[in-house]
Design a protein around this motif. Structure first.
Motif, PDB file in Angstrom:
ATOM      1  N   PHE A   1       0.828  -1.206   0.000  1.00 13.99           N
ATOM      2  CA  PHE A   1       0.000   0.000   0.000  1.00 13.99           C
ATOM      3  C   PHE A   1       0.864   1.258   0.000  1.00 13.99           C
ATOM      4  N   MET A   2       1.940   1.242   0.803  1.00 15.60           N
ATOM      5  CA  MET A   2       2.808   2.411   0.881  1.00 15.60           C
ATOM      6  C   MET A   2       3.493   2.684  -0.452  1.00 15.60           C
ATOM      7  N   TYR A   3       3.918   1.609  -1.152  1.00 16.13           N
ATOM      8  CA  TYR A   3       4.513   1.788  -2.478  1.00 16.13           C
ATOM      9  C   TYR A   3       3.490   2.407  -3.432  1.00 16.13           C
ATOM     10  N   TRP A   4       2.257   1.917  -3.378  1.00 16.73           N
ATOM     11  CA  TRP A   4       1.197   2.465  -4.225  1.00 16.73           C
ATOM     12  C   TRP A   4       0.949   3.934  -3.892  1.00 16.73           C
ATOM     13  N   ALA A   5       0.933   4.264  -2.590  1.00 18.26           N
ATOM     14  CA  ALA A   5       0.707   5.650  -2.171  1.00 18.26           C
ATOM     15  C   ALA A   5       1.811   6.563  -2.694  1.00 18.26           C
ATOM     16  N   TRP A   6       3.046   6.072  -2.679  1.00 19.56           N
ATOM     17  CA  TRP A   6       4.165   6.859  -3.195  1.00 19.56           C
ATOM     18  C   TRP A   6       3.998   7.106  -4.698  1.00 19.56           C
ATOM     19  N   ASN A   7       3.649   6.073  -5.440  1.00 17.53           N
ATOM     20  CA  ASN A   7       3.466   6.235  -6.872  1.00 17.53           C
ATOM     21  C   ASN A   7       2.284   7.142  -7.188  1.00 17.53           C
TER      22      ASN A   7
ATOM     23  N   TYR B   1       0.038   7.206   6.997  1.00 17.54           N
ATOM     24  CA  TYR B   1      -0.679   6.534   8.090  1.00 17.54           C
ATOM     25  C   TYR B   1      -1.667   7.483   8.756  1.00 17.54           C
ATOM     26  N   SER B   2      -1.272   8.738   8.898  1.00 25.17           N
ATOM     27  CA  SER B   2      -2.169   9.733   9.487  1.00 25.17           C
ATOM     28  C   SER B   2      -3.393   9.938   8.601  1.00 25.17           C
ATOM     29  N   THR B   3      -3.194   9.895   7.287  1.00 27.33           N
ATOM     30  CA  THR B   3      -4.307  10.011   6.349  1.00 27.33           C
ATOM     31  C   THR B   3      -5.281   8.847   6.509  1.00 27.33           C
ATOM     32  N   ILE B   4      -4.725   7.647   6.706  1.00 33.57           N
ATOM     33  CA  ILE B   4      -5.578   6.459   6.900  1.00 33.57           C
ATOM     34  C   ILE B   4      -6.465   6.640   8.131  1.00 33.57           C
ATOM     35  N   GLU B   5      -5.867   7.056   9.233  1.00 28.72           N
ATOM     36  CA  GLU B   5      -6.609   7.178  10.490  1.00 28.72           C
ATOM     37  C   GLU B   5      -7.732   8.208  10.401  1.00 28.72           C
ATOM     38  N   GLN B   6      -7.601   9.165   9.497  1.00 29.03           N
ATOM     39  CA  GLN B   6      -8.594  10.218   9.376  1.00 29.03           C
ATOM     40  C   GLN B   6      -9.653   9.930   8.315  1.00 29.03           C
ATOM     41  N   LEU B   7      -9.561   8.773   7.671  1.00 26.58           N
ATOM     42  CA  LEU B   7     -10.562   8.423   6.663  1.00 26.58           C
ATOM     43  C   LEU B   7     -11.944   8.307   7.296  1.00 26.58           C
ATOM     44  N   ASN B   8     -12.958   8.831   6.617  1.00 24.77           N
ATOM     45  CA  ASN B   8     -14.313   8.867   7.204  1.00 24.77           C
ATOM     46  C   ASN B   8     -15.208   7.746   6.693  1.00 24.77           C
TER      47      ASN B   8
ATOM     48  N   PRO C   1     -15.372   3.077   6.418  1.00 18.01           N
ATOM     49  CA  PRO C   1     -14.749   1.835   6.934  1.00 18.01           C
ATOM     50  C   PRO C   1     -13.711   1.295   5.960  1.00 18.01           C
ATOM     51  N   ALA C   2     -12.498   1.797   6.074  1.00 19.88           N
ATOM     52  CA  ALA C   2     -11.438   1.458   5.124  1.00 19.88           C
ATOM     53  C   ALA C   2     -10.708   0.194   5.536  1.00 19.88           C
ATOM     54  N   LEU C   3     -10.377  -0.613   4.554  1.00 21.48           N
ATOM     55  CA  LEU C   3      -9.584  -1.816   4.794  1.00 21.48           C
ATOM     56  C   LEU C   3      -8.231  -1.456   5.390  1.00 21.48           C
ATOM     57  N   GLU C   4      -7.671  -0.335   4.968  1.00 21.43           N
ATOM     58  CA  GLU C   4      -6.354   0.078   5.453  1.00 21.43           C
ATOM     59  C   GLU C   4      -6.362   0.362   6.954  1.00 21.43           C
ATOM     60  N   LYS C   5      -7.496   0.815   7.498  1.00 25.15           N
ATOM     61  CA  LYS C   5      -7.610   0.993   8.944  1.00 25.15           C
ATOM     62  C   LYS C   5      -7.498  -0.351   9.663  1.00 25.15           C
ATOM     63  N   LEU C   6      -8.170  -1.345   9.097  1.00 27.88           N
ATOM     64  CA  LEU C   6      -8.111  -2.699   9.650  1.00 27.88           C
ATOM     65  C   LEU C   6      -6.675  -3.221   9.622  1.00 27.88           C
ATOM     66  N   MET C   7      -5.977  -3.023   8.524  1.00 26.38           N
ATOM     67  CA  MET C   7      -4.606  -3.497   8.402  1.00 26.38           C
ATOM     68  C   MET C   7      -3.680  -2.772   9.369  1.00 26.38           C
ATOM     69  N   LEU C   8      -3.886  -1.479   9.512  1.00 33.40           N
ATOM     70  CA  LEU C   8      -3.039  -0.694  10.411  1.00 33.40           C
ATOM     71  C   LEU C   8      -3.216  -1.138  11.862  1.00 33.40           C
ATOM     72  N   LYS C   9      -4.426  -1.564  12.215  1.00 27.47           N
ATOM     73  CA  LYS C   9      -4.693  -2.044  13.571  1.00 27.47           C
ATOM     74  C   LYS C   9      -3.942  -3.341  13.869  1.00 27.47           C
ATOM     75  N   GLN C  10      -3.672  -4.128  12.828  1.00 28.91           N
ATOM     76  CA  GLN C  10      -2.963  -5.395  13.022  1.00 28.91           C
ATOM     77  C   GLN C  10      -1.459  -5.181  13.212  1.00 28.91           C
ATOM     78  N   GLY C  11      -0.944  -4.028  12.789  1.00 26.23           N
ATOM     79  CA  GLY C  11       0.490  -3.763  12.869  1.00 26.23           C
ATOM     80  C   GLY C  11       1.043  -3.423  11.498  1.00 26.23           C
ATOM     81  N   LYS C  12       1.966  -2.485  11.458  1.00 26.01           N
ATOM     82  CA  LYS C  12       2.467  -1.977  10.183  1.00 26.01           C
ATOM     83  C   LYS C  12       3.250  -3.024   9.402  1.00 26.01           C
ATOM     84  N   ASN C  13       3.834  -3.989  10.095  1.00 17.62           N
ATOM     85  CA  ASN C  13       4.679  -4.975   9.410  1.00 17.62           C
ATOM     86  C   ASN C  13       4.010  -6.344   9.286  1.00 17.62           C
TER      87      ASN C  13
END
Length: 465
Positions: free
Chosen positions: A336-342, A397-404, A406-418
């Motif tokens: 996801f981070m690679y995609w966000a960079w591109n 990551y801050s952008t993910i947390e502020q999404l309004n 139910p984003a999948l990325e929020k779920l993934m971030l809750k599990q741990g970044k790695n």
């Protein structure tokens, strides 16, 4: 028999704690995802919107589903960008189906598990539809049974069995009302403290000696300090059971006093509590048994997990879940981070250089900046538009947390970044206990250290164990 106010208070506390332990009893729920339960639905009639409507009807809100996903990161300069079939956005759809692509998958907040339980029967009432969850409530008998076996040995060696039974009653009720591995381990330490305390009972200054004993104090008050990190509620219920134990011991003392009043002969212990060894030969051997019990509880934690996986392997589909890196088969936050960079760097690239790239640490995007010097001439300089570093990642990551939504990325971030993701059939995450294995190891160190302290102290003075 006349009761004073202290007896009444003790009875009220005992009854109240007993009711609370039964009212707040729980059965551990195991699930694949931290903070969420998976709902999987096989259906030839229901569409995703139909399923979401049923979930909403029973109170399941903010359900993470395929249709609720959007682009989590947008470039303000180029908000519309073409997504290829092998982009992160396309590949993340794997999170919304089982491994065979036969079932639809939804993620429901674990706080709404009771609502989900009501929705599943209605989903299953539709023809050609089968719904289920990864969550499984099962009573882990092994830990409470090991605790009861240890209690039975202590009861066998007790000199005052009615006292020991009365003192340990609420602890056993607590262990069965919340049958968690960490609770059973903590209660094992506490009932051993009660066993040591009961050996001092009725000796001169027995209460003072008990309060000055490091063995009794540590075995009693160290468990809640560990349990608070596993489950704050378990730590509170532990302290409530200790309070009820004090009340029951007080009532037993009152009962003994009344019985002594009827007796003509009243034996008195020769040795005071200060002169009586709290541990002794029997105690050190029972500490060894306590250590064995805690080790068996720890081993059974891993063993029960394997049994759950084995039993579910032929029943449930292979569902998306956190897995070890070697079993990774679905995109993760790194992808996801690679995609966000591109996505962020796309507007600054030439069309012929706009292919997807995996950025290197501190990679920069340079742009030409045109300005006029003091002579009015146009000067060209390079300026940095983006840098792929920790600051960039934290902003994403801050952008993910502020999404309004139910984003999948929020779920993934809750599990741990790695965290890596793949497919699994078994349960791996307990919603009732966190850091349980670490807690069990810490609890084992208490009898180990106190046992070693006792043995070293005896050897120093040339005494036998």
């Amino acid at each position: 028999m006349k009761f004073d106010i202290k007896n009444i208070v003790a009875i009220v506390i005992s009854v109240l704690v007993f009711v609370l332990l039964l009212a707040f009893k729980t059965v551990p729920l195991t699930q694949l995802w931290k903070g969420y339960q998976i709902l999987y639905v096989y259906s030839q009639d229901l569409k995703e919107n139909d399923i979401l409507a049923v979930l909403s009807k029973y109170g399941c809100t903010d359900v993470i589903s395929k249709s609720s996903q959007r682009l989590p990161v947008l470039s303000s300069i180029s908000p519309v960008q073409f997504q290829t079939d092998d982009s992160y956005i396309a590949k993340r759809n794997a999170f919304f189906t089982d491994k065979s692509s036969s079932a639809m998958v939804f993620y429901v907040n674990e706080n709404q598990s009771s609502y989900l339980d009501k929705a599943i029967p209605e989903l299953n009432s539709f023809s050609l539809t089968k719904a289920g969850t990864d969550g499984k409530a099962s009573f882990p008998w092994i830990a409470p049974i090991l605790l009861c076996m240890f209690w039975a040995v202590l009861f066998f060696f007790s000199k005052n069995r009615p006292l020991f039974a009365a003192a340990s009653f609420f602890s056993i009720v607590f262990a069965f009302s919340r049958p968690l591995y960490s609770v059973s381990a903590g209660i094992s330490l506490f009932i051993f403290a009660l066993f040591l305390f009961h050996r001092l009972w009725k000796r001169k200054d027995f209460l003072k000696a008990a309060l000055n004993s490091p063995y009794i104090i540590l075995f009693t008050f160290f468990p809640p300090l560990v349990l608070v990190f596993v489950s704050p509620a378990d730590s509170v219920f532990y302290l409530l059971s200790v309070t009820a134990t004090v009340s029951s011991v007080y009532l037993y003392s009152f009962y003994e006093e009344k019985q002594d009043e009827k007796s003509v002969f009243k034996p008195v212990f020769i040795r005071s509590a200060k002169m009586f060894p709290v541990i002794g030969h029997l105690g050190i051997r029972l500490i060894g048994l306590l250590i064995i019990t805690l080790v068996l509880i720890s081993v059974s934690l891993n063993f029960s997990g394997k049994l759950n996986n084995l039993s579910d392997s032929t029943v449930k589909p292979a569902l998306p879940s956190p897995v070890s890196s070697s079993d990774s088969s679905i995109v993760n936050l790194t992808d996801f981070m690679y995609w966000a960079w591109n996505t962020a760097s796309f507007p600054y690239k030439k069309i012929e250089n706009a292919a997807f790239e995996i950025p290197e640490e501190n990679q920069q995007v340079q742009i030409k900046d045109y300005s006029a010097d003091s002579n009015g001439k146009i000067v060209v300089s390079d300026s940095t538009a983006l840098v792929y570093n920790s600051k960039f990642r934290e902003s994403v990551y801050s952008t993910i947390e502020q999404l309004n939504y139910p984003a999948l990325e929020k779920l993934m971030l809750k599990q741990g970044k790695n965290t890596a993701y793949g497919y699994s059939k078994g349960q791996s995450q307990s919603s009732s206990e966190k850091f349980v294995f670490a807690a069990l190891l810490i609890l084992i160190t208490v009898p180990l250290c106190l046992g070693a302290y006792y043995i070293i102290g005896r050897k120093r003075y040339g005494l036998s164990i």
